[in-house]
Design a protein around this motif. Structure first.
Motif, PDB file in Angstrom:
ATOM      1  N   THR A 110      -2.973  11.111   0.338  1.00 46.31           N
ATOM      2  CA  THR A 110      -2.707  10.326  -0.870  1.00 46.31           C
ATOM      3  C   THR A 110      -2.008   8.996  -0.619  1.00 46.31           C
ATOM      4  O   THR A 110      -1.989   8.150  -1.503  1.00 46.31           O
ATOM      5  CB  THR A 110      -1.866  11.141  -1.874  1.00 46.31           C
ATOM      6  OG1 THR A 110      -0.646  11.528  -1.251  1.00 46.31           O
ATOM      7  CG2 THR A 110      -2.616  12.371  -2.356  1.00 46.31           C
ATOM      8  N   ALA A 111      -1.443   8.818   0.548  1.00 49.85           N
ATOM      9  CA  ALA A 111      -0.698   7.576   0.815  1.00 49.85           C
ATOM     10  C   ALA A 111      -1.651   6.396   0.937  1.00 49.85           C
ATOM     11  O   ALA A 111      -2.720   6.496   1.539  1.00 49.85           O
ATOM     12  CB  ALA A 111       0.117   7.715   2.098  1.00 49.85           C
ATOM     13  N   ASP A 112      -1.240   5.299   0.349  1.00 53.53           N
ATOM     14  CA  ASP A 112      -1.989   4.051   0.449  1.00 53.53           C
ATOM     15  C   ASP A 112      -1.735   3.463   1.830  1.00 53.53           C
ATOM     16  O   ASP A 112      -0.614   3.063   2.151  1.00 53.53           O
ATOM     17  CB  ASP A 112      -1.526   3.095  -0.649  1.00 53.53           C
ATOM     18  CG  ASP A 112      -2.269   1.775  -0.667  1.00 53.53           C
ATOM     19  OD1 ASP A 112      -3.003   1.467   0.301  1.00 53.53           O
ATOM     20  OD2 ASP A 112      -2.106   1.035  -1.654  1.00 53.53           O
ATOM     21  N   ARG A 113      -2.780   3.400   2.648  1.00 54.01           N
ATOM     22  CA  ARG A 113      -2.639   2.936   4.036  1.00 54.01           C
ATOM     23  C   ARG A 113      -2.118   1.504   4.120  1.00 54.01           C
ATOM     24  O   ARG A 113      -1.429   1.145   5.063  1.00 54.01           O
ATOM     25  CB  ARG A 113      -3.977   3.033   4.795  1.00 54.01           C
ATOM     26  CG  ARG A 113      -4.597   4.428   4.832  1.00 54.01           C
ATOM     27  CD  ARG A 113      -3.746   5.394   5.647  1.00 54.01           C
ATOM     28  NE  ARG A 113      -4.384   6.680   5.817  1.00 54.01           N
ATOM     29  CZ  ARG A 113      -4.015   7.794   5.207  1.00 54.01           C
ATOM     30  NH1 ARG A 113      -3.018   7.786   4.370  1.00 54.01           N
ATOM     31  NH2 ARG A 113      -4.622   8.928   5.442  1.00 54.01           N
ATOM     32  N   LYS A 114      -2.412   0.692   3.115  1.00 51.74           N
ATOM     33  CA  LYS A 114      -1.947  -0.699   3.122  1.00 51.74           C
ATOM     34  C   LYS A 114      -0.438  -0.789   2.894  1.00 51.74           C
ATOM     35  O   LYS A 114       0.191  -1.764   3.269  1.00 51.74           O
ATOM     36  CB  LYS A 114      -2.674  -1.513   2.048  1.00 51.74           C
ATOM     37  CG  LYS A 114      -4.151  -1.679   2.315  1.00 51.74           C
ATOM     38  CD  LYS A 114      -4.813  -2.434   1.171  1.00 51.74           C
ATOM     39  CE  LYS A 114      -6.216  -1.914   1.007  1.00 51.74           C
ATOM     40  NZ  LYS A 114      -6.716  -1.990  -0.329  1.00 51.74           N
ATOM     41  N   LYS A 115       0.117   0.229   2.276  1.00 52.71           N
ATOM     42  CA  LYS A 115       1.551   0.226   1.962  1.00 52.71           C
ATOM     43  C   LYS A 115       2.372   1.072   2.944  1.00 52.71           C
ATOM     44  O   LYS A 115       3.560   1.286   2.731  1.00 52.71           O
ATOM     45  CB  LYS A 115       1.779   0.754   0.545  1.00 52.71           C
ATOM     46  CG  LYS A 115       1.223  -0.120  -0.541  1.00 52.71           C
ATOM     47  CD  LYS A 115       1.539   0.474  -1.896  1.00 52.71           C
ATOM     48  CE  LYS A 115       0.989  -0.390  -3.016  1.00 52.71           C
ATOM     49  NZ  LYS A 115       1.265   0.195  -4.333  1.00 52.71           N
TER      50      LYS A 115
ATOM     51  N   PRO B 172       3.776   0.675   5.968  1.00 56.93           N
ATOM     52  CA  PRO B 172       5.072   0.213   6.509  1.00 56.93           C
ATOM     53  C   PRO B 172       6.199   0.279   5.476  1.00 56.93           C
ATOM     54  O   PRO B 172       7.300   0.731   5.783  1.00 56.93           O
ATOM     55  CB  PRO B 172       4.782  -1.230   6.926  1.00 56.93           C
ATOM     56  CG  PRO B 172       3.310  -1.258   7.183  1.00 56.93           C
ATOM     57  CD  PRO B 172       2.716  -0.306   6.178  1.00 56.93           C
ATOM     58  N   GLN B 173       5.911  -0.136   4.253  1.00 54.33           N
ATOM     59  CA  GLN B 173       6.924  -0.104   3.213  1.00 54.33           C
ATOM     60  C   GLN B 173       7.257   1.348   2.834  1.00 54.33           C
ATOM     61  O   GLN B 173       8.430   1.694   2.641  1.00 54.33           O
ATOM     62  CB  GLN B 173       6.413  -0.869   1.987  1.00 54.33           C
ATOM     63  CG  GLN B 173       7.501  -1.381   1.107  1.00 54.33           C
ATOM     64  CD  GLN B 173       6.984  -2.429   0.133  1.00 54.33           C
ATOM     65  OE1 GLN B 173       5.822  -2.832   0.165  1.00 54.33           O
ATOM     66  NE2 GLN B 173       7.864  -2.875  -0.730  1.00 54.33           N
ATOM     67  N   LEU B 174       6.246   2.196   2.738  1.00 50.88           N
ATOM     68  CA  LEU B 174       6.485   3.603   2.419  1.00 50.88           C
ATOM     69  C   LEU B 174       7.319   4.281   3.499  1.00 50.88           C
ATOM     70  O   LEU B 174       8.235   5.052   3.202  1.00 50.88           O
ATOM     71  CB  LEU B 174       5.156   4.354   2.259  1.00 50.88           C
ATOM     72  CG  LEU B 174       4.333   4.051   1.015  1.00 50.88           C
ATOM     73  CD1 LEU B 174       2.980   4.747   1.089  1.00 50.88           C
ATOM     74  CD2 LEU B 174       5.081   4.462  -0.240  1.00 50.88           C
TER      75      LEU B 174
ATOM     76  N   ILE C  87      14.877  -6.075   1.586  1.00 50.57           N
ATOM     77  CA  ILE C  87      14.448  -6.292   2.970  1.00 50.57           C
ATOM     78  C   ILE C  87      13.104  -7.002   3.003  1.00 50.57           C
ATOM     79  O   ILE C  87      12.928  -7.972   3.737  1.00 50.57           O
ATOM     80  CB  ILE C  87      14.393  -4.950   3.737  1.00 50.57           C
ATOM     81  CG1 ILE C  87      15.804  -4.417   3.982  1.00 50.57           C
ATOM     82  CG2 ILE C  87      13.624  -5.107   5.051  1.00 50.57           C
ATOM     83  CD1 ILE C  87      15.858  -3.009   4.519  1.00 50.57           C
ATOM     84  N   TYR C  88      12.164  -6.544   2.202  1.00 53.14           N
ATOM     85  CA  TYR C  88      10.829  -7.168   2.175  1.00 53.14           C
ATOM     86  C   TYR C  88      10.869  -8.574   1.603  1.00 53.14           C
ATOM     87  O   TYR C  88      10.153  -9.458   2.046  1.00 53.14           O
ATOM     88  CB  TYR C  88       9.823  -6.280   1.457  1.00 53.14           C
ATOM     89  CG  TYR C  88       9.129  -5.338   2.395  1.00 53.14           C
ATOM     90  CD1 TYR C  88       7.842  -5.596   2.838  1.00 53.14           C
ATOM     91  CD2 TYR C  88       9.780  -4.224   2.898  1.00 53.14           C
ATOM     92  CE1 TYR C  88       7.205  -4.753   3.732  1.00 53.14           C
ATOM     93  CE2 TYR C  88       9.167  -3.372   3.804  1.00 53.14           C
ATOM     94  CZ  TYR C  88       7.879  -3.645   4.210  1.00 53.14           C
ATOM     95  OH  TYR C  88       7.268  -2.820   5.115  1.00 53.14           O
ATOM     96  N   LEU C  89      11.740  -8.802   0.633  1.00 50.68           N
ATOM     97  CA  LEU C  89      11.911 -10.148   0.079  1.00 50.68           C
ATOM     98  C   LEU C  89      12.495 -11.081   1.136  1.00 50.68           C
ATOM     99  O   LEU C  89      12.019 -12.217   1.305  1.00 50.68           O
ATOM    100  CB  LEU C  89      12.813 -10.098  -1.158  1.00 50.68           C
ATOM    101  CG  LEU C  89      12.991 -11.395  -1.937  1.00 50.68           C
ATOM    102  CD1 LEU C  89      11.650 -11.864  -2.490  1.00 50.68           C
ATOM    103  CD2 LEU C  89      13.969 -11.184  -3.081  1.00 50.68           C
ATOM    104  N   ALA C  90      13.486 -10.605   1.863  1.00 51.04           N
ATOM    105  CA  ALA C  90      14.086 -11.426   2.934  1.00 51.04           C
ATOM    106  C   ALA C  90      13.087 -11.701   4.033  1.00 51.04           C
ATOM    107  O   ALA C  90      13.071 -12.790   4.624  1.00 51.04           O
ATOM    108  CB  ALA C  90      15.323 -10.718   3.495  1.00 51.04           C
TER     109      ALA C  90
END
Length: 182
Positions: free
Chosen positions: A52-57, A59-61, A176-179
C-alpha cells in the motif's frame, strides 16, 4: 556511600537478569499462542505496508516512520523501566520489551496515515480516531489476552500521547523537507 552498588555489581545483576529472562522466555513465551500472535503482529503490518505504500513517497514515509519508531521505543522503555506496564510475552528474551508493537503495527499504521491524510485537518482527525482505537480498544484487548499489563497506567493516559506523537513527528518531517528544498 555504603549500600550503593558499583558499576561492576550492576553489570553482574544485569547479566543475571538477562539469563533469567532467557530461561523464562524459553519455558513460558516461545511458541505459546501469544508468541505466534506477536509474530503475526510483527509481520502482517509490513506486508500490508509493502503493498500500500506510495513508492514515490518512501523517503518521506521512512523518515517519518523512523522518528515515530524512535519515540515509541523510548517512551515504551521509559514506561517499562519506571513500572508503568509490563509485557508478559516477548518475541525475543532481550531487546525492546514490546518490539512487536514498537517495530510494526504502530509505525506502519502511522506511516500509512501520513501517506493518505495529507491535509493537517484530516491528519488531526485521523490521529484522534487512531488514538481512540489504540487507547480504548487495542490496549484493553491486549490487556484482556495478557500481552500487556498496565501497572501504574490508565488507558486514558495513552490517548493524548497517541495524538501528539504523530502530529509532532509530521511537523518535524515537514520542517526537514521544507529546509531541504531551500
Amino acid at each position: 556511600m555504603s549500600g550503593v552498588l558499583s558499576e561492576e555489581q550492576l553489570a553482574q545483576l544485569t547479566q543475571e537478569l538477562t539469563q533469567a529472562r532467557i530461561e523464562h522466555w524459553l519455558v513460558h513465551d516461545l511458541f505459546a499462542w501469544q508468541w505466534w500472535f506477536l509474530l503475526a503482529l510483527l509481520i502482517i503490518p509490513w506486508i500490508i505496508f509493502y503493498y500500500t505504500a506510495d513508492r514515490k513517497k518512501l523517503p518521506q514515509l521512512w523518515l517519518y516512520g523512523l522518528f515515530i519508531h524512535i519515540i515509541i521505543i523510548k517512551l515504551d522503555a521509559i514506561g517499562f523501566e519506571i513500572g508503568c506496564w509490563i509485557y508478559p510475552y516477548k518475541l525475543l528474551p532481550f531487546g525492546s520489551f514490546a518490539a512487536f508493537i514498537d517495530t510494526s503495527p504502530l509505525p506502519v499504521i502511522y506511516m500509512l496515515e501520513y501517506q493518505y491524510f495529507t491535509s493537517w485537518q484530516s491528519f488531526i482527525k485521523i490521529s484522534i480516531l487512531t488514538a481512540t482505537v489504540f487507547s480504548f480498544i487495542c490496549e484493553p484487548i491486549l490487556e484482556a489476552i495478557g500481552i500487556y499489563i498496565p501497572l501504574k497506567w490508565h488507558h486514558i493516559c495513552s490517548f493524548p500521547i497517541y495524538i501528539a506523537m504523530p502530529c509532532l513527528m509530521r511537523l518535524v518531517v515537514e520542517k526537514i523537507y521544507l529546509a531541504a528544498k531551500r
